[in-house]
Motif scaffolding. Structure first.
Motif, PDB file in Angstrom:
ATOM      1  N   ALA A  55       0.828  -1.208   0.000  1.00 46.64           N
ATOM      2  CA  ALA A  55       0.000   0.000   0.000  1.00 46.64           C
ATOM      3  C   ALA A  55       0.863   1.260   0.000  1.00 46.64           C
ATOM      4  O   ALA A  55       0.603   2.219  -0.736  1.00 46.64           O
ATOM      5  CB  ALA A  55      -0.932  -0.005   1.202  1.00 46.64           C
ATOM      6  N   LEU A  56       1.911   1.253   0.814  1.00 42.69           N
ATOM      7  CA  LEU A  56       2.754   2.438   0.946  1.00 42.69           C
ATOM      8  C   LEU A  56       3.630   2.656  -0.290  1.00 42.69           C
ATOM      9  O   LEU A  56       4.007   3.790  -0.591  1.00 42.69           O
ATOM     10  CB  LEU A  56       3.629   2.318   2.200  1.00 42.69           C
ATOM     11  CG  LEU A  56       2.868   2.431   3.528  1.00 42.69           C
ATOM     12  CD1 LEU A  56       3.747   1.978   4.682  1.00 42.69           C
ATOM     13  CD2 LEU A  56       2.369   3.854   3.762  1.00 42.69           C
ATOM     14  N   ALA A  57       3.958   1.568  -0.996  1.00 43.91           N
ATOM     15  CA  ALA A  57       4.838   1.678  -2.163  1.00 43.91           C
ATOM     16  C   ALA A  57       4.083   1.982  -3.446  1.00 43.91           C
ATOM     17  O   ALA A  57       4.669   2.434  -4.425  1.00 43.91           O
ATOM     18  CB  ALA A  57       5.635   0.381  -2.333  1.00 43.91           C
ATOM     19  N   GLY A  58       2.767   1.735  -3.450  1.00 41.77           N
ATOM     20  CA  GLY A  58       1.992   1.878  -4.681  1.00 41.77           C
ATOM     21  C   GLY A  58       1.452   3.271  -4.899  1.00 41.77           C
ATOM     22  O   GLY A  58       1.551   4.142  -4.047  1.00 41.77           O
ATOM     23  N   ASP A  59       0.869   3.480  -6.083  1.00 44.39           N
ATOM     24  CA  ASP A  59       0.275   4.787  -6.391  1.00 44.39           C
ATOM     25  C   ASP A  59      -1.175   4.658  -6.848  1.00 44.39           C
ATOM     26  O   ASP A  59      -1.733   5.564  -7.462  1.00 44.39           O
ATOM     27  CB  ASP A  59       1.110   5.513  -7.451  1.00 44.39           C
ATOM     28  CG  ASP A  59       1.255   4.682  -8.731  1.00 44.39           C
ATOM     29  OD1 ASP A  59       0.633   3.610  -8.820  1.00 44.39           O
ATOM     30  OD2 ASP A  59       2.013   5.121  -9.631  1.00 44.39           O
ATOM     31  N   SER A  60      -1.797   3.516  -6.519  1.00 45.58           N
ATOM     32  CA  SER A  60      -3.197   3.314  -6.895  1.00 45.58           C
ATOM     33  C   SER A  60      -4.096   4.231  -6.069  1.00 45.58           C
ATOM     34  O   SER A  60      -3.766   4.608  -4.944  1.00 45.58           O
ATOM     35  CB  SER A  60      -3.586   1.848  -6.655  1.00 45.58           C
ATOM     36  OG  SER A  60      -4.977   1.670  -6.820  1.00 45.58           O
ATOM     37  N   ASP A  61      -5.250   4.587  -6.639  1.00 44.40           N
ATOM     38  CA  ASP A  61      -6.189   5.400  -5.862  1.00 44.40           C
ATOM     39  C   ASP A  61      -7.230   4.545  -5.149  1.00 44.40           C
ATOM     40  O   ASP A  61      -8.113   5.072  -4.467  1.00 44.40           O
ATOM     41  CB  ASP A  61      -6.861   6.462  -6.742  1.00 44.40           C
ATOM     42  CG  ASP A  61      -7.617   5.855  -7.920  1.00 44.40           C
ATOM     43  OD1 ASP A  61      -7.604   4.614  -8.059  1.00 44.40           O
ATOM     44  OD2 ASP A  61      -8.213   6.622  -8.697  1.00 44.40           O
ATOM     45  N   ILE A  81      -2.833  12.797   5.732  1.00 47.12           N
ATOM     46  CA  ILE A  81      -1.882  13.925   5.699  1.00 47.12           C
ATOM     47  C   ILE A  81      -1.066  13.968   4.410  1.00 47.12           C
ATOM     48  O   ILE A  81      -0.131  14.758   4.303  1.00 47.12           O
ATOM     49  CB  ILE A  81      -0.932  13.902   6.928  1.00 47.12           C
ATOM     50  CG1 ILE A  81      -0.087  12.622   6.945  1.00 47.12           C
ATOM     51  CG2 ILE A  81      -1.704  14.083   8.220  1.00 47.12           C
ATOM     52  CD1 ILE A  81       1.067  12.669   7.949  1.00 47.12           C
ATOM     53  N   GLN A  82      -1.420  13.125   3.429  1.00 48.87           N
ATOM     54  CA  GLN A  82      -0.724  13.153   2.139  1.00 48.87           C
ATOM     55  C   GLN A  82      -1.396  14.182   1.232  1.00 48.87           C
ATOM     56  O   GLN A  82      -2.266  13.857   0.428  1.00 48.87           O
ATOM     57  CB  GLN A  82      -0.720  11.756   1.503  1.00 48.87           C
ATOM     58  CG  GLN A  82      -0.018  10.694   2.341  1.00 48.87           C
ATOM     59  CD  GLN A  82       1.380  11.104   2.738  1.00 48.87           C
ATOM     60  OE1 GLN A  82       2.238  11.364   1.895  1.00 48.87           O
ATOM     61  NE2 GLN A  82       1.618  11.191   4.050  1.00 48.87           N
ATOM     62  N   GLU A  83      -0.988  15.437   1.401  1.00 49.61           N
ATOM     63  CA  GLU A  83      -1.652  16.560   0.729  1.00 49.61           C
ATOM     64  C   GLU A  83      -1.700  16.369  -0.784  1.00 49.61           C
ATOM     65  O   GLU A  83      -0.700  16.033  -1.414  1.00 49.61           O
ATOM     66  CB  GLU A  83      -0.936  17.869   1.066  1.00 49.61           C
ATOM     67  CG  GLU A  83      -1.678  19.103   0.585  1.00 49.61           C
ATOM     68  CD  GLU A  83      -1.036  20.388   1.068  1.00 49.61           C
ATOM     69  OE1 GLU A  83      -1.634  21.450   0.840  1.00 49.61           O
ATOM     70  OE2 GLU A  83       0.062  20.322   1.660  1.00 49.61           O
ATOM     71  N   GLY A  84      -2.902  16.526  -1.344  1.00 47.73           N
ATOM     72  CA  GLY A  84      -3.092  16.427  -2.785  1.00 47.73           C
ATOM     73  C   GLY A  84      -3.400  15.028  -3.284  1.00 47.73           C
ATOM     74  O   GLY A  84      -3.741  14.854  -4.455  1.00 47.73           O
ATOM     75  N   ARG A  85      -3.311  14.023  -2.411  1.00 44.44           N
ATOM     76  CA  ARG A  85      -3.580  12.646  -2.838  1.00 44.44           C
ATOM     77  C   ARG A  85      -4.992  12.246  -2.417  1.00 44.44           C
ATOM     78  O   ARG A  85      -5.413  12.489  -1.281  1.00 44.44           O
ATOM     79  CB  ARG A  85      -2.559  11.694  -2.215  1.00 44.44           C
ATOM     80  CG  ARG A  85      -2.781  10.250  -2.626  1.00 44.44           C
ATOM     81  CD  ARG A  85      -1.516   9.523  -2.941  1.00 44.44           C
ATOM     82  NE  ARG A  85      -1.825   8.193  -3.456  1.00 44.44           N
ATOM     83  CZ  ARG A  85      -1.124   7.112  -3.177  1.00 44.44           C
ATOM     84  NH1 ARG A  85      -0.061   7.185  -2.407  1.00 44.44           N
ATOM     85  NH2 ARG A  85      -1.460   5.942  -3.698  1.00 44.44           N
ATOM     86  N   GLN A  86      -5.730  11.623  -3.321  1.00 41.89           N
ATOM     87  CA  GLN A  86      -7.079  11.142  -3.040  1.00 41.89           C
ATOM     88  C   GLN A  86      -7.102   9.629  -3.201  1.00 41.89           C
ATOM     89  O   GLN A  86      -6.717   9.109  -4.252  1.00 41.89           O
ATOM     90  CB  GLN A  86      -8.087  11.777  -3.993  1.00 41.89           C
ATOM     91  CG  GLN A  86      -8.199  13.288  -3.867  1.00 41.89           C
ATOM     92  CD  GLN A  86      -9.265  13.850  -4.783  1.00 41.89           C
ATOM     93  OE1 GLN A  86      -9.636  13.233  -5.780  1.00 41.89           O
ATOM     94  NE2 GLN A  86      -9.769  15.026  -4.438  1.00 41.89           N
ATOM     95  N   ILE A  87      -7.547   8.929  -2.147  1.00 43.08           N
ATOM     96  CA  ILE A  87      -7.600   7.462  -2.242  1.00 43.08           C
ATOM     97  C   ILE A  87      -8.877   6.927  -1.605  1.00 43.08           C
ATOM     98  O   ILE A  87      -9.523   7.585  -0.786  1.00 43.08           O
ATOM     99  CB  ILE A  87      -6.370   6.794  -1.564  1.00 43.08           C
ATOM    100  CG1 ILE A  87      -6.358   7.069  -0.046  1.00 43.08           C
ATOM    101  CG2 ILE A  87      -5.069   7.233  -2.182  1.00 43.08           C
ATOM    102  CD1 ILE A  87      -6.510   5.840   0.777  1.00 43.08           C
TER     103      ILE A  87
END
Length: 408
Positions: A55-61, A81-87
Motif C-alpha cells: 500500500a505504501l509503495a503503490g500509487d493506486s487510488d 496527511i498526504q496533501e493532494g492525494r485522493q484514495i
C-alpha cells in the motif's frame, strides 16, 4: 484447506527463528514512508506487513488491505496527511464490519477530509489528503490502542506536532509505549504523563538509521502453550528476543510460570523449559488488558491442562478479525469445555467430557488457528481454513512439523 493434527510429542531441544513482530514492523513501515532514511531489518513476513508495504509503495487510488486491521487504522491516518492525494481505503467484508469512527472523528477534528463510502462509521473510506490545521485532539482511552498509535505515528509530521488527551482508563498501554519508543529511537521528542501525550514535530531524521525488528512475542505464545502441554523436561529455543522488549505480549515469560514453563534469556534467544506440572486445584486468573492478543492461547492452554481459568480485560476482542470471545466459547464447547463469557471476560470451568476428533473453525482469524494447534499434544484435532495463519505467521505449520508434530 483443513489441517489434521495427530496426537504427538515434540522433539525436545529444537530451535526456531520466529518472524519479526507484526506490530513493530507495521509501525516502522509507516515511519519509513514518512522518513525514507530509515532501513528496516528482520521485517515481519506476515500478510499484514506485506499488505502495508504494498500500500505504501503503490500509487493506486484504490487500496484494498483485506483483513489487515492494523494497516487499515495506520493507513487511514497516513493518507489523511498526504496533501493532494485522493484514495479509497477498503478491505474484506469483515473489515467493513470493524468500526473506525473513533479514529476518523479524531482525524477530522485535526483537519482531515475523510468520508464514509458505505456505512457511517465503517470502511471503506474516501480520504482526501490535506494539511492539518490543529494540533490538539481528545480520544476515549479504552479504545483500541491502534487508533491511538495511528495518531502518534503521523504526529511528528504535523507542523506543530500533537497533544493527545486520553479520557478514561487506558487500554493496551504497552502498545502505546511501543509506538512512543520507536518514535524516540528515530529522534522524535515525546512525553507521556498520566493520560496526556505530547509529540514534537520532526522535519527529518538526518543520517540514515537502521531499525532491527524484534521477533514476534504473539507468535511465541503458541510455543509457550506447546511446552506447557509437553512432559516435564521438554525444552525449546526461540530467536530473536530481548528481555527489555517493547511488546506487551512479552509478559508471557511471567504468566506461563503458572503452567510450569520457565523462560531463560541468552544472546537474543529465549529457552522455554517445562520444569513442573501445573496445580490442577488452582484457578488461573489473569487480567489481560495490556495483552489481549494472547487470551486465546492462554484459554486453550488451560483447557488442555484441565485447569480452570478466568481471563479479564478482554473488551477489545469483540472487534478483532472475529468476535474472539464468542469464537473461543463456540470452539471450546465443541471440545467439551464448560465456558462462560461476557463483554469483558472469559471463565473456563472443569471440562464436561472429552470429545474426540473435533474440527476447529477459525472464522478467518489467524489466532484461532494457531491457539488451538497445541492441543495436538493431547488429542487428535483438525483446523479448518488453516491457511489463515499467513496473516501473521506464514510458516507456522512447517515449523510445527519441524518440532515433530504430525500435520496431515
Amino acid at each position: 484447506m483443513t489441517k489434521h493434527l495427530l496426537k504427538s510429542e515434540i522433539t525436545s531441544g529444537k530451535s526456531l527463528k520466529i518472524t519479526g513482530s507484526k506490530s513493530e514492523s507495521n509501525r516502522l513501515l509507516l515511519l519509513q514512508a514518512l522518513y525514507p532514511n530509515i532501513t528496516i531489518e528482520n521485517l515481519s513476513n506476515s500478510d499484514d506487513s506485506q499488505l502495508m508495504q504494498k500500500a505504501l509503495a503503490g500509487d493506486s487510488d484504490i487500496i484494498d488491505i483485506h483483513h489487515a486491521g492494523t494497516a487499515m487504522r495506520f493507513l487511514t491516518a497516513y493518507y489523511s496527511i498526504q496533501e493532494g492525494r485522493q484514495i479509497e481505503l477498503t478491505g474484506s467484508s469483515r473489515m467493513k464490519e470493524r468500526p473506525i469512527e473513533v479514529l476518523v472523528e479524531a482525524l477530522k477534528s485535526l483537519g482531515a477530509d475523510i468520508t464514509y463510502k458505505e456505512n457511517e462509521g465503517f470502511p471503506p473510506l474516501r480520504i482526501n489528503g490535506t494539511t492539518f490545521s490543529k494540533s490538539e485532539v481528545e480520544l476515549t482511552a479504552n479504545v483500541s490502542s491502534q487508533y491511538i498509535s495511528a495518531l502518534l505515528l503521523i504526529a511528528p509530521s504535523l507542523k506543530n506536532g500533537l497533544h493527545l488527551s486520553l479520557k478514561g482508563q487506558l487500554t493496551s498501554v504497552p502498545y502505546i509505549k511501543m509506538t512512543l519508543r520507536l518514535l524516540e529511537d528515530i529522534g522524535v521528542q515525546t512525553k507521556f504523563e498520566g493520560n496526556e501525550i505530547w509529540i514534537d514535530h520532526l522535519n527529518d531524521i538526518g543520517q540514515s538509521k537502521t531499525m532491527v525488528v524484534e521477533s514476534d512475542w504473539s507468535s511465541a505464545s503458541y510455543y509457550y502453550s506447546i511446552i506447557a502441554l509437553s512432559p516435564v523436561g521438554t525444552q525449546l529455543k526461540l530467536s530473536s528476543y530481548k528481555k527489555d522488549s517493547l511488546q506487551g505480549d512479552s509478559v508471557l515469560s511471567e504468566l506461563y510460570k503458572v503452567f510450569g514453563v520457565v523462560t531463560t534469556f541468552s544472546n537474543h534467544n529465549i529457552e522455554l523449559q517445562k520444569t513442573s506440572e501445573a496445580r490442577l486445584d488452582e484457578m488461573v486468573k489473569f487480567n489481560l488488558i495490556n495483552s489481549p492478543d494472547i487470551a486465546q492461547t492462554i484459554a486453550v492452554t488451560a483447557f488442555g491442562l484441565g485447569l480452570q481459568c478466568e481471563l479479564t480485560g478482554l473488551h477489545t476482542l469483540k472487534i478483532k478479525e472475529t468476535d474472539r470471545l464468542v469464537a473461543l466459547k463456540t470452539e471450546l464447547e465443541k471440545l467439551g469445555a464448560a465456558i462462560t463469557i461476557d463483554e469483558n471476560s472469559l471463565r473456563l470451568g472443569k471440562s464436561n467430557s472429552e470429545v474426540p476428533n473435533v474440527a476447529i473453525d477459525t472464522y478467518k482469524d489467524h489466532r484461532m488457528a494457531m491457539a488451538f494447534a497445541p492441543l495436538a499434544l493431547v488429542r487428535d484435532i483438525s483446523i479448518n481454513e488453516a491457511e489463515v495463519v499467513s496473516k501473521s505467521y506464514p510458516t507456522f505449520w512447517e515449523d510445527l512439523e519441524t518440532l515433530g508434530i504430525i500435520v496431515k
